[in-house]
Write an enzyme that holds these catalytic residues in place. Structure first.
Site, mmCIF file in Angstrom:
data_model
loop_
_atom_site.group_PDB
_atom_site.id
_atom_site.type_symbol
_atom_site.label_atom_id
_atom_site.label_comp_id
_atom_site.label_asym_id
_atom_site.label_seq_id
_atom_site.Cartn_x
_atom_site.Cartn_y
_atom_site.Cartn_z
ATOM 1 C CG ASN A 89 36.222 -25.432 -8.109
ATOM 2 O OD1 ASN A 89 35.239 -24.907 -7.974
ATOM 3 N ND2 ASN A 89 36.515 -26.603 -8.342
ATOM 4 C CG MET A 90 37.088 -20.463 -12.745
ATOM 5 S SD MET A 90 37.377 -19.007 -13.601
ATOM 6 C CE MET A 90 37.096 -19.505 -15.439
ATOM 7 C CD GLU A 91 38.537 -28.691 -12.188
ATOM 8 O OE1 GLU A 91 38.541 -28.682 -10.969
ATOM 9 O OE2 GLU A 91 37.698 -29.257 -12.967
ATOM 10 C CG HIS A 102 42.851 -23.498 -6.069
ATOM 11 N ND1 HIS A 102 43.443 -24.544 -5.015
ATOM 12 C CD2 HIS A 102 43.668 -23.739 -7.076
ATOM 13 C CE1 HIS A 102 44.300 -25.238 -5.493
ATOM 14 N NE2 HIS A 102 44.512 -24.776 -6.610
ATOM 15 C CD GLU A 104 39.997 -21.395 -1.097
ATOM 16 O OE1 GLU A 104 39.670 -22.127 -0.165
ATOM 17 O OE2 GLU A 104 40.130 -21.700 -2.276
ATOM 18 C CB CYS A 129 44.268 -26.785 -0.688
ATOM 19 S SG CYS A 129 44.438 -25.482 -2.065
ATOM 20 C CB CYS A 132 43.813 -21.390 -1.147
ATOM 21 S SG CYS A 132 43.099 -22.172 -2.906
#
Length: 295
Positions: A89-91, A102, A104, A129, A132
């Protein structure tokens, strides 16, 4: 070895560490394993594919960029070619929540942008989730995609997404990871052409708004991302996120970005420009250009 792997690597079985060490020696290990490398790791450890994928999940999760949640999720997508692709995951600080990626999505787009034609399974360290699950339903592997989670028997996407809605309900014939070429003319320098090439392979059957982004790093490396729409719209992955995902998985940082180019249609019903420019500015890149697609 890139510093992000140190902690996860130290927790691996000794025979797996020994087999992995030569692969991870490069700071820019591309976060993927060829079929031959997977076979070598299996031979060294005696693990079957499922056990090996679970063992490698901490390395995938170590690739996460979680400045907001501090919650790392890792995923490994297995291509029908035999190649395995890490995802995490990347934010992005200073951007909107909608720009996040996300795990996936990261692993799937990683495989797609590397040229994989379809997936056989995906292994994740936490339950996917709803966002995804819907994203995965856009794939050409459909509801038969196998999902592996720790401590559970494997199940298909259809088990996790009953009464699913997807592209086939809208009579879409070309699915995500199917080969596509929108036929836009390549022109300009290498970075511009990379952005156009990415737009040509984008998956945009709902808005017919193909787009692509290419990022130039200071060492000359170029990472490209293609737009990936979804039947439910919100799980759609913008082209910038695809490019940033490849850049990050390959061990580069945002400070390495020198320039970025977005390629999109002038008459498209939606545009990536404002979100692309704003997100890159939040990451410290001010040199962002837009080129219009033409045939």
């Amino acid at each position: 070895m890139h510093s992000r792997f140190h902690s996860a690597f130290s927790g691996l079985a000794e025979n797996l560490q020994t087999a992995l060490a030569p692969l991870l020696a490069d700071d820019h290990f591309p976060a993927m394993l060829s079929a031959e490398q997977v076979a070598t790791l299996q031979s060294a450890t005696g693990f079957d594919e499922d056990v090996l994928a679970f063992a490698l999940l901490p390395l995938a999760a170590a690739c996460a960029r979680t400045d907001l949640s501090h919650f790392n999720v890792g995923a490994i997508a297995r291509g029908v070619s035999g190649t395995w692709y890490f995802g995490a995951n990347m934010e992005f600080l200073g951007a909107t929540m909608q720009q996040t990626v996300h795990a996936e999505q990261s692993a799937i787009s990683h495989a797609w942008l590397r040229g994989e034609k379809a997936l056989s399974s995906i292994t994740v360290n936490y339950t996917p989730c709803g966002h995804c699950r819907q994203f995965m339903n856009e794939l050409n592997s459909g509801l038969n995609l196998r999902i592996n989670l720790p401590g559970r028997a494997p199940h298909t996407l259809g088990d996790y997404l009953p009464d699913a809605f997807g592209p086939k309900d809208l009579d879409i014939k070309t699915l995500l990871m199917d080969q596509q070429n929108h036929g836009f003319s390549l022109n300009g320098d290498d970075v511009t052409q990379a952005a156009i090439h990415a737009a040509n392979k984008s998956h945009s059957p709902y808005t017919t708004s193909p787009s692509g982004v290419a990022i130039l790093c200071r060492d000359g490396r170029i990472f490209s991302g293609s737009y990936a729409e979804n039947a439910a719209f919100n799980p759609t992955l913008p082209p910038l996120q695809g490019a940033l995902n490849l850049l990050s998985l390959s061990g580069f940082d945002y400070a390495d970005i020198q320039r970025a180019v977005l390629a999109e249609r002038a008459d498209a019903p939606l545009t990536q420009w404002d979100a692309t420019a704003a997100t890159l500015r939040a990451l410290g890149c001010e040199k962002v250009e837009r080129v219009l697609l033409s045939k």
